[in-house]
Design a protein around this motif. Structure first.
Motif, PDB file in Angstrom:
ATOM      1  N   ILE A 196     -20.374  -7.915 -34.735  1.00 34.98           N
ATOM      2  CA  ILE A 196     -19.195  -7.758 -33.888  1.00 34.98           C
ATOM      3  C   ILE A 196     -19.451  -6.684 -32.827  1.00 34.98           C
ATOM      4  O   ILE A 196     -19.072  -6.842 -31.671  1.00 34.98           O
ATOM      5  N   ASP A 197     -20.167  -5.622 -33.206  1.00 28.23           N
ATOM      6  CA  ASP A 197     -20.529  -4.602 -32.208  1.00 28.23           C
ATOM      7  C   ASP A 197     -21.332  -5.226 -31.073  1.00 28.23           C
ATOM      8  O   ASP A 197     -21.087  -4.955 -29.892  1.00 28.23           O
ATOM      9  N   LEU A 198     -22.274  -6.125 -31.422  1.00 25.16           N
ATOM     10  CA  LEU A 198     -23.091  -6.775 -30.385  1.00 25.16           C
ATOM     11  C   LEU A 198     -22.242  -7.692 -29.502  1.00 25.16           C
ATOM     12  O   LEU A 198     -22.402  -7.703 -28.281  1.00 25.16           O
ATOM     13  N   LEU A 199     -21.340  -8.453 -30.124  1.00 27.19           N
ATOM     14  CA  LEU A 199     -20.519  -9.383 -29.344  1.00 27.19           C
ATOM     15  C   LEU A 199     -19.528  -8.631 -28.459  1.00 27.19           C
ATOM     16  O   LEU A 199     -19.216  -9.069 -27.352  1.00 27.19           O
ATOM     17  N   VAL A 200     -19.027  -7.508 -28.940  1.00 26.91           N
ATOM     18  CA  VAL A 200     -18.016  -6.765 -28.191  1.00 26.91           C
ATOM     19  C   VAL A 200     -18.667  -5.996 -27.042  1.00 26.91           C
ATOM     20  O   VAL A 200     -18.186  -6.011 -25.912  1.00 26.91           O
ATOM     21  N   ARG A 201     -19.804  -5.325 -27.315  1.00 26.58           N
ATOM     22  CA  ARG A 201     -20.367  -4.414 -26.323  1.00 26.58           C
ATOM     23  C   ARG A 201     -21.633  -4.927 -25.643  1.00 26.58           C
ATOM     24  O   ARG A 201     -22.070  -4.321 -24.646  1.00 26.58           O
ATOM     25  N   GLY A 202     -22.268  -5.978 -26.141  1.00 28.52           N
ATOM     26  CA  GLY A 202     -23.501  -6.467 -25.535  1.00 28.52           C
ATOM     27  C   GLY A 202     -24.683  -5.565 -25.855  1.00 28.52           C
ATOM     28  O   GLY A 202     -24.527  -4.568 -26.566  1.00 28.52           O
ATOM     29  N   VAL A 203     -25.860  -5.965 -25.363  1.00 30.44           N
ATOM     30  CA  VAL A 203     -27.068  -5.196 -25.706  1.00 30.44           C
ATOM     31  C   VAL A 203     -27.418  -4.135 -24.656  1.00 30.44           C
ATOM     32  O   VAL A 203     -28.130  -3.177 -24.943  1.00 30.44           O
ATOM     33  N   ALA A 204     -26.923  -4.305 -23.426  1.00 25.37           N
ATOM     34  CA  ALA A 204     -27.337  -3.394 -22.349  1.00 25.37           C
ATOM     35  C   ALA A 204     -26.717  -2.009 -22.546  1.00 25.37           C
ATOM     36  O   ALA A 204     -25.631  -1.881 -23.071  1.00 25.37           O
ATOM     37  N   ARG A 205     -27.473  -0.971 -22.091  1.00 19.80           N
ATOM     38  CA  ARG A 205     -26.906   0.377 -22.156  1.00 19.80           C
ATOM     39  C   ARG A 205     -25.862   0.508 -21.065  1.00 19.80           C
ATOM     40  O   ARG A 205     -26.041   0.099 -19.963  1.00 19.80           O
TER      41      ARG A 205
ATOM     42  N   VAL B 200     -25.534  -9.737 -22.745  1.00 19.02           N
ATOM     43  CA  VAL B 200     -25.918  -8.469 -22.130  1.00 19.02           C
ATOM     44  C   VAL B 200     -24.739  -7.507 -22.084  1.00 19.02           C
ATOM     45  O   VAL B 200     -24.863  -6.332 -22.427  1.00 19.02           O
ATOM     46  N   ARG B 201     -23.561  -8.010 -21.696  1.00 20.07           N
ATOM     47  CA  ARG B 201     -22.425  -7.109 -21.440  1.00 20.07           C
ATOM     48  C   ARG B 201     -21.345  -7.143 -22.508  1.00 20.07           C
ATOM     49  O   ARG B 201     -20.445  -6.292 -22.505  1.00 20.07           O
ATOM     50  N   GLY B 202     -21.338  -8.135 -23.403  1.00 12.99           N
ATOM     51  CA  GLY B 202     -20.280  -8.228 -24.408  1.00 12.99           C
ATOM     52  C   GLY B 202     -18.978  -8.738 -23.813  1.00 12.99           C
ATOM     53  O   GLY B 202     -18.900  -9.002 -22.609  1.00 12.99           O
TER      54      GLY B 202
END
Lengths: 205, 205
Positions: A196-205, B200-202
């Motif tokens: 869920i963290d990945l889906l909510v915030r994505g992978v990019a910094r 990438v962005r969530g």
């Protein structure tokens, strides 16, 4: 024999509950067998063996392999739909509801019936029975999309395409069923947090 | 007959190319049949019918249904591995390479062989042949994880768990094979754009 002596025969209500429990055990053993060895490679003899009973005993609870698969997939979908309905349509932000729905989804796809829903699916079933399952799937998909649409309106979610985002999330979360191992280091709760963290915030910094 | 007259027999090199083309057509027709009707419901007669040939003609190019499935899955994996290798390990940031890998992944899973890789998979195959396919899969997964690890080091990617993030992305993108319709409104390029933006962005604002 006095009035308080227990009868050696079960009461009708107990018999009914007993039968339901045994049927559930048959379905769960079948789901586990399908998940481990595939639907086509599993015979009713395999299911009977898992429960230490004979094949005629299995036939007392279910008609055939197709009916078992239908029930397993339906149980997985029913649980998802029930839990989704409980999350409701009011209260938190759209994003909050979406996250709650995703959490439920991970719980389901790591359970025997949910894994069967994803790993075997409805493909082996005749087209008439597939229709009922598809209608249930469409209803669940609608709940996800509606939480997204609400989130876009209330500002908690970016202006994304709810249909595509719902497909992307369903894929990411359903895939868990393909590699999830109940004996692995991460349980359903931890997996839900990471995904869920990945889906909510994505992978990019 | 003079030296310049064309021989009615093909040259060995042409015969070889001809055979390779025809074998490829057999495999592609089989992949399409598997994807549409499932591996177990497809017979070699169905494949022969799609190509307007007889079953013995099919047997001239492939041994049996298992071998066809093996080849279809292998072609899907080979293409993914070739394209991944081309993207290389130097140049752009880790995130840039990851996005390029994801773009290739969407191209593959919307192609007949890639769809077969996802929709049918290696499950119906005997365990010896599955091993080779799993080794190839592991190699591809490693490329995704290594791009993520590089991205975490160069600051283009958040400090996520590359293994879990690789699984999540593989799920989101592989799932496309389950609903993709070549006649649908979005082609592989557009789908890749939408899905990669989400990964990438969530979804959160």
């Amino acid at each position: 024999m006095t009035a308080t002596d227990p009868s050696p025969w079960k009461k009708p209500a107990d018999r009914k509950r007993d039968r339901a429990l045994k049927r559930d055990a048959v379905l769960r053993a079948a789901a586990q067998a399908f998940n481990e060895n595939g639907f086509h490679k599993t015979s009713l003899d395999d299911v009977a063996e898992r429960l230490n009973v004979t094949k005629p005993t299995i036939y007392y609870y279910v008609k055939n392999k197709d009916q078992i698969l239908f029930e397993c997939v339906r149980i997985g979908l029913d649980r998802l739909e029930e839990a989704s309905a409980e999350i409701g349509t009011t209260g938190a932000t759209g994003l909050g509801r979406l996250v709650a729905l995703w959490r439920v989804y991970v719980q389901i796809v790591t359970d025997d019936f949910g894994r069967c829903l994803i790993l075997v699916g409805e493909d082996p079933l005749p087209s008439e029975t597939r229709k009922e399952l598809r209608a249930l799937k469409a209803r669940i998909d609608l709940r996800f999309r509606s939480a997204m649409a609400d989130g876009i309106r209330d500002g908690s979610i970016r202006p994304i395409d709810p249909k595509m985002a719902s497909f992307a999330a369903a894929g990411a979360l359903s895939w868990i069923a393909r590699w999830y191992d109940p004996r692995g280091p991460l349980g359903p709760e931890e997996l839900a947090n990471v995904f869920i963290d990945l889906l909510v915030r994505g992978v990019a910094r």
